[in-house]
Write an enzyme that holds these catalytic residues in place. Structure first.
Site, PDB file in Angstrom:
ATOM      1  N   LYS A 150      39.017  37.282  37.794  1.00  0.00           N
ATOM      2  CA  LYS A 150      38.908  38.723  37.999  1.00  0.00           C
ATOM      3  C   LYS A 150      37.559  39.174  37.454  1.00  0.00           C
ATOM      4  CE  LYS A 150      40.907  43.230  37.117  1.00  0.00           C
ATOM      5  NZ  LYS A 150      39.561  43.815  36.874  1.00  0.00           N
ATOM      6  N   ASP A 197      34.554  41.900  36.556  1.00  0.00           N
ATOM      7  CA  ASP A 197      34.528  43.248  35.978  1.00  0.00           C
ATOM      8  C   ASP A 197      33.228  43.919  36.396  1.00  0.00           C
ATOM      9  OD1 ASP A 197      35.195  45.457  34.543  1.00  0.00           O
ATOM     10  OD2 ASP A 197      34.696  44.614  32.574  1.00  0.00           O
ATOM     11  N   GLU A 252      38.191  38.900  31.976  1.00  0.00           N
ATOM     12  CA  GLU A 252      39.014  40.057  32.295  1.00  0.00           C
ATOM     13  C   GLU A 252      40.447  39.671  32.634  1.00  0.00           C
ATOM     14  OE1 GLU A 252      38.848  43.788  33.128  1.00  0.00           O
ATOM     15  OE2 GLU A 252      37.852  43.260  31.277  1.00  0.00           O
TER      16      GLU A 252
END
Length: 347
Positions: free
Chosen positions: A61, A63, A203
């Site tokens: 993920k 950011d 993240e």
């Protein structure tokens, strides 16, 4: 299943080694499809635990800012999640997109700036862009592409993710393209991958259904599982300070609950002198005489704001009375990014 692949997040991130599985580009006998001016993005649904099963693919993920890179001939447009044209703000990505050698394409991905560990740093990206409404350019930004929605006259959205990913790999892995990189699929089960991502202070992870077409909106084909909670909240006021960085002692935050705002506590950490000063300047343009929500019993020294600024806040959880625990300021969300303000449950 053991993790066996490299997290290609940048220098210093070296985990999960193993071969990259290349897929053959599927042959398609299609008539030319009109190229969309804009595609509403597929959004990830927040979940507490990673899903289980071979039908799920996993990625890091990132950011940063969600972007779509549109290429038509020698023209590139970089479109934000909210539909704004940010091509001038990412000149390096725009330049490198032309080296892909395609007649037309739409790439879905995330623009990030990496820290020294090779992890995405939202604050660094904000700084590179000059903050909310800044006029500076993110020449050091990297675009991690994770989906291919259109290629050389063909709309790929009806195809399953596994086929779209195979075509994206063929496009990006043949030769390096500078600031445009592949957000690689990780050959691992979700739970151990999430554990490793959290140990690396990333993240979190994204899970995607391999057989799903590309569907706009938050329908559940994509899931996000975070290592720490990070959400967007409206700034409704602040406490000025003569000693704190940027002159901000504490921000007052609100979430949505139905058709109104509710106070969820404050945050007094995460600022640098530069980011705090820029935020204070932006807030002082929005001062109003009374709070925009019920703030009975709060200090008179607070300055109240029109609820127009949306901040990304990292926190560890919630108190029993619905306030943020151990909150830290990460940066302002841009209007063009269309950040969703956190929705409190009703009842």
């Amino acid at each position: 299943m053991c993790a066996r692949r490299v997290l290609r997040a940048g220098p210093g991130v070296d985990t999960m080694k193993g071969p990259v599985t290349r897929r053959r580009k599927p042959e398609r006998d299609l008539f030319s499809d009109p190229m969309p001016e804009r595609i509403e993005p597929c959004l990830a649904l927040l979940k507490v635990r990673a899903p289980v099963g071979q039908e799920w693919a996993f990625e890091v993920k990132w950011d940063g800012y969600r972007l779509a890179v549109h290429i038509v001939g020698k023209r590139v447009r970089i479109i934000t999640r909210g539909g704004h044209d940010w091509t001038p703000r990412f000149p390096t990505i725009g330049h490198d997109a032309l080296s892909l050698g395609v007649d037309s394409a739409i790439l879905d991905g995330e623009a990030v700036v990496l820290d020294k560990r090779g992890a995405s740093d939202f604050g660094a990206l904000q700084k590179a862009l000059g903050g909310r409404g800044g006029k500076r350019f993110a020449s050091e930004a990297i675009f991690y592409a994770f989906d291919l929605l259109y290629l050389n006259g063909h709309d790929l959205r009806p195809m399953p993710l596994s086929e779209r990913r195979g075509m994206l790999e063929d496009l990006l892995l043949a030769e390096p393209h500078g600031s445009i990189r592949l957000s690689e699929e990780i050959d691992a089960d979700g739970a151990p991958f999430l554990k490793l991502a959290c140990e690396m202070k990333l993240e979190g992870i994204i899970a995607k259904r391999r057989d799903a077409p590309y569907r706009s909106g938050r329908g559940g084909d994509w899931l996000k599982i975070k290592c720490s909670q990070s959400e967007s909240f409206v700034i409704v006021g602040y406490e000025p300070s003569t000693i704190a960085l940027g002159g901000i002692g504490r921000l007052l935050l609100a979430a949505r609950q139905g058709d109104h705002l509710v106070y969820v506590g404050g945050v007094g950490t995460g600022f640098t002198f530069e980011s705090g000063a820029a935020l204070r300047k932006a807030m002082d343009k929005l001062i109003i005489p009374r709070p925009a929500l019920d703030m009975t019993g709060r200090k008179r020294s607070y300055r109240w704001l029109t609820p127009a600024l949306v901040a990304e806040i990292q926190f560890r959880g919630w108190t029993d009375d619905g306030k943020l625990r151990h909150a830290s300021y990460k940066g302002l969300r841009e209007e063009a990014d269309e950040a969703t303000v956190y929705e409190m449950p009703t009842g």
